[in-house]
Design a protein around this motif. Sequence first.
Motif, short mmCIF file in Angstrom:
data_model
loop_
_atom_site.label_atom_id
_atom_site.label_comp_id
_atom_site.label_asym_id
_atom_site.label_seq_id
_atom_site.Cartn_x
_atom_site.Cartn_y
_atom_site.Cartn_z
N GLU A 1 -13.30 -11.45 2.07
CA GLU A 1 -11.94 -11.92 1.79
C GLU A 1 -11.74 -12.16 0.30
O GLU A 1 -10.67 -11.88 -0.25
N LEU A 2 -12.77 -12.64 -0.38
CA LEU A 2 -12.68 -12.85 -1.82
C LEU A 2 -12.53 -11.53 -2.56
O LEU A 2 -11.81 -11.43 -3.56
N ILE A 3 -13.21 -10.50 -2.07
CA ILE A 3 -13.08 -9.16 -2.68
C ILE A 3 -11.66 -8.65 -2.52
O ILE A 3 -11.06 -8.11 -3.46
N ARG A 4 -11.10 -8.82 -1.33
CA ARG A 4 -9.71 -8.41 -1.10
C ARG A 4 -8.76 -9.16 -2.03
O ARG A 4 -7.82 -8.59 -2.59
N ILE B 1 -16.17 -4.73 -9.44
CA ILE B 1 -16.25 -4.43 -8.01
C ILE B 1 -15.88 -2.96 -7.83
O ILE B 1 -14.84 -2.51 -8.32
N LYS B 2 -16.73 -2.21 -7.14
CA LYS B 2 -16.44 -0.80 -6.87
C LYS B 2 -16.98 -0.45 -5.50
O LYS B 2 -17.77 -1.19 -4.90
N CYS C 1 -5.88 -7.75 -9.06
CA CYS C 1 -5.99 -6.72 -10.09
C CYS C 1 -4.81 -5.76 -10.05
O CYS C 1 -4.28 -5.35 -11.09
N GLU C 2 -4.38 -5.40 -8.84
CA GLU C 2 -3.23 -4.51 -8.69
C GLU C 2 -1.98 -5.16 -9.26
O GLU C 2 -1.18 -4.52 -9.94
N ASN C 3 -1.80 -6.45 -8.97
CA ASN C 3 -0.62 -7.16 -9.49
C ASN C 3 -0.68 -7.29 -11.00
O ASN C 3 0.34 -7.16 -11.68
N VAL C 4 -1.88 -7.54 -11.53
CA VAL C 4 -2.04 -7.66 -12.98
C VAL C 4 -1.64 -6.36 -13.66
O VAL C 4 -0.92 -6.35 -14.66
N ASN C 5 -2.11 -5.23 -13.10
CA ASN C 5 -1.78 -3.92 -13.69
C ASN C 5 -0.28 -3.68 -13.66
O ASN C 5 0.31 -3.16 -14.62
#
Length: 313
Positions: free
Chosen positions: A229-232, A309-310, A238-242
């Motif tokens: 859940e933390l990864i999600r 994270i990848k 990150c998507e919002n930041v971009n």
Amino acid sequence: MVVVLASTENMPYDEWLDWRKKGIGGSDASVVCGINRYKSPVELWLEKMNQLPYQEAGEAAYWGTQLEALVRTEFTKRTGIAVHPANQLLQSEAHPFMLANLDGTCQHPNYGTCVFEAKTASAYKAGEWDDAIPDEYILQVQHYLAVTGYKGAYIAVLIGGNTFRWKFIERDEELISLLLQLEGDFWEHVQAMVPPPLDGSDASAKFLSERFPNSVPKSKIALPDTAVELIRQYEAACENVNQYTEQKQAAENLLKQMLGDSEIGIAEDRVITWKSVSQERLDGKTLKAEHPVLYKKYANQTSYRHFSIKAAV
């Protein structure tokens, strides 16, 4: 019952800070409750553990102290209620981790001896005092009532240097009960030298960097299920930041286009500047190529842990 720990009259600021580390003060209450806008519980824990450097009082804190007597005098002038300065650091006998440094005490016609708290606020925060008291100050006052056992408190504020207000706050047993629980839990973390739950503050990041400065090469562990859940959460952020970074850059580019050669632009109540700045920087690449011995002599090697994270292969 209340214990007098020390006299604060003419006490140096750094000594006063040392005394505050012996427990939780009134201004700490909002931090412990997680509603303080300027400090996180982890940062407060680091302070109590003496892991943060000594900091001089800021301008706001300095002038708040200087104007305390003025606020006290004006309150008496407007209400007819005398305020007695309190130059003592108090400790709750029932809950020794609770400390109180009162601005003063006064008498209420129905409640007897009460706390007096003096505040100053900038004009930008005037709206926070419209028919209300900021939550952090309500918690601070209830903390003081828990320590002293008093039934109420007067709080007076000078806003923007030209607006004066005062209010009376009654003792709230339900809120005090919550404070006792949260502050008691926090102090257990201090005594056990274990930080409270980490958050997104710089203090939490600093704590982790210092606690785990180096990784063990090639070491690998299986993380608990809660990591998923933390990864999600991390990837969604990150998507919002971009997205917001792109929106910010687009707005900046269009404003720069409007400015053109001009250095300053005005739009409603905002001042936009696009100013030429000259700096001298060491060209490390050229220095290394032309003077490798000199470069090696003065080059500093730094290390840090890179987080990413990848998808697993």
